[in-house]
Scaffold this active site. Sequence first.
Site, short mmCIF file in Angstrom:
data_model
loop_
_atom_site.label_atom_id
_atom_site.label_comp_id
_atom_site.label_asym_id
_atom_site.label_seq_id
_atom_site.Cartn_x
_atom_site.Cartn_y
_atom_site.Cartn_z
N GLU A 197 -1.20 -2.71 -4.52
CA GLU A 197 -1.62 -3.55 -5.64
C GLU A 197 -3.01 -4.10 -5.33
O GLU A 197 -3.25 -4.61 -4.23
CB GLU A 197 -0.64 -4.70 -5.86
CG GLU A 197 -1.00 -5.60 -7.02
CD GLU A 197 0.05 -6.67 -7.26
OE1 GLU A 197 -0.34 -7.83 -7.51
OE2 GLU A 197 1.26 -6.34 -7.21
N GLY B 186 -6.85 -5.77 -7.36
CA GLY B 186 -7.23 -6.74 -8.38
C GLY B 186 -7.07 -6.21 -9.78
O GLY B 186 -6.93 -6.99 -10.73
N MET B 187 -7.08 -4.87 -9.93
CA MET B 187 -7.03 -4.29 -11.26
C MET B 187 -5.70 -3.64 -11.58
O MET B 187 -5.19 -3.77 -12.68
CB MET B 187 -8.14 -3.25 -11.41
CG MET B 187 -8.20 -2.61 -12.79
SD MET B 187 -9.55 -1.43 -12.99
CE MET B 187 -8.93 -0.03 -12.06
N ILE C 227 0.19 0.32 -7.87
CA ILE C 227 0.51 1.72 -7.59
C ILE C 227 1.99 1.85 -7.26
O ILE C 227 2.53 1.09 -6.46
CB ILE C 227 -0.32 2.26 -6.41
CG1 ILE C 227 -1.81 1.95 -6.59
CG2 ILE C 227 -0.09 3.76 -6.23
CD1 ILE C 227 -2.45 2.66 -7.74
N ASP D 85 -17.68 3.86 -4.65
CA ASP D 85 -16.68 3.08 -3.93
C ASP D 85 -16.07 3.92 -2.80
O ASP D 85 -14.86 3.88 -2.56
CB ASP D 85 -15.59 2.59 -4.88
CG ASP D 85 -14.75 1.46 -4.29
OD1 ASP D 85 -15.19 0.86 -3.29
OD2 ASP D 85 -13.66 1.19 -4.81
#
Length: 545
Positions: free
Chosen positions: A20, A22-23, A26, A151
Amino acid sequence: MSEPVLKKFGKYFLLDRVGEGGMAEIFRARMASEDGSGRLLVIKRILGANNANPEFVKMFKAEVQVTMRFNHPNIVQLYEAGEEKEQPYIAMEFVDGKNLRQILGKLASKQQRLPTAAVCYLIEQAALGLHYAHAFKDRISGEPLNLVHRDVSPQNILLSYDGTVKVIDFGIAKANVAGEATRTGVIKGKLSYLSPEQVLGEKLDPRSDVFALGIVLWELLTGKRLFVADGDNEFQVLKMIESCNSFVKPPSTINKDVPKELDQITLLAMNRDTEKRFQSAEDLAKALRKFVSTQYPDFTVSDVSTFVKRLFQENIVADHKELQQLNAQAEELIKLGAIEEVAAATVGSNTSPGKPIRKDETRLTNIGNKFEAKQITTADKIAIVSAPTHQVVVNPAAKVNSQKTPTKLNSVPNRSGYTAPHVVNAPPATNGGGGAMRAVVGLLLFLGCGLGGYVYWSQNKELPKADLDTGMVQTPAKSVASKQVTLRVNLFPDSDLDKTVITVNAQSVDPVQRKVTVGVGELIELRVDRPGFSSYRQEFSIKES
């Protein structure tokens, strides 16, 4: 450590939550069908609180728009994207392994480093995946996407236990697609893995990802973080990145096993000047492949697989055992007719304000006979399947009165063509406080999903028809004795049984055996109260077809 979920999500069945951010969160999942256990997959969905955030939704959809087109062995494959109950999700390939951050953490705990040849292989494979994305062209227009991942970090590079490397998470990738222009002054990506041009807000190209991959290469070789500062001083980290040519030391100064040739490759990937850097991720991959072939000619992918399997041996055994158990439970739930996932509710009277109530799952199964789902009804809809002189459809709001109060009856045709009276203007039931919450829960239960759990049943043979006597009207003198069936209440999770209270029609049921005999056609009330769970209540009847 994963968190068991065991909930249906659209056509998928979520097994456990494995991550998990900030967005998004899973989940490991499988298809929600009895024959759907052959392939595990991953469900990534926006966290509920972010559904209303247009920036999060935009980034999530950008990942779909970009990655759904990809098909490369070093990029995680997306299978499908959609929305379930207004919650966007992506279904993607499941990689049985760890990300490089987890591998670095495990190595640090054991005071070990990855073999040099294995490090070069991992970065080479990740570079090939990135180059594919960088060079990707729209298959219809033929126009290049000019994509930059932005990223690249250890968290976003996966290594499976069989040695396969996968790049993931193109959620903030910049590409020539609608709505993907980056706002001036906005820096996206993990701070310690930014390129100098990212820090300065300059225009990015694939060489920015090459720089970030060079950072990962340096960290894998040394076992240490590169751009970090005491107290997480962001300004200091940014200054380190800007002055990378003087700040970054060759990996061999920390790890004496790193050859000078590999020092050069690493520093070239992180050159401050983009023109002096590797000009593509493919160039970096070629340099690493050539280095390994000359320095480690006997190296094979199985060497990586063997190393990572030994590194996580205990974890692999435990995780596979857990997956087998989760899948077995999922199989049972799917066969029983699993409920949809619902959000946890809050009840101030039983818990502290705002504290989520655990979702208990309760289902009722038969012992001996089998009942089909269509042969059980809730109190909202008790079916009339025979035709005695006086039958009623019970109003769910009505409370049966032991003193037979005169009730106005209207005739309503039933399925068999006979006419049965219908109760109207019945007084509402009163059960104490919290009526609004009970009403909501009752509705959810009727829809097949609830805070407390759900009831399941099955039947496969013809039974004599029976009537339903509500106690409010007279039944004919000639009646058939109620057939008895034995049911069992199944609780998930099967714990705290000594503190569990189960009642059927106000009669206590042994919480260990959890068996109860009920009459076919009778109105049955099942209640389950467990510590830490919301109370479960369901009214139903078993009818005979």
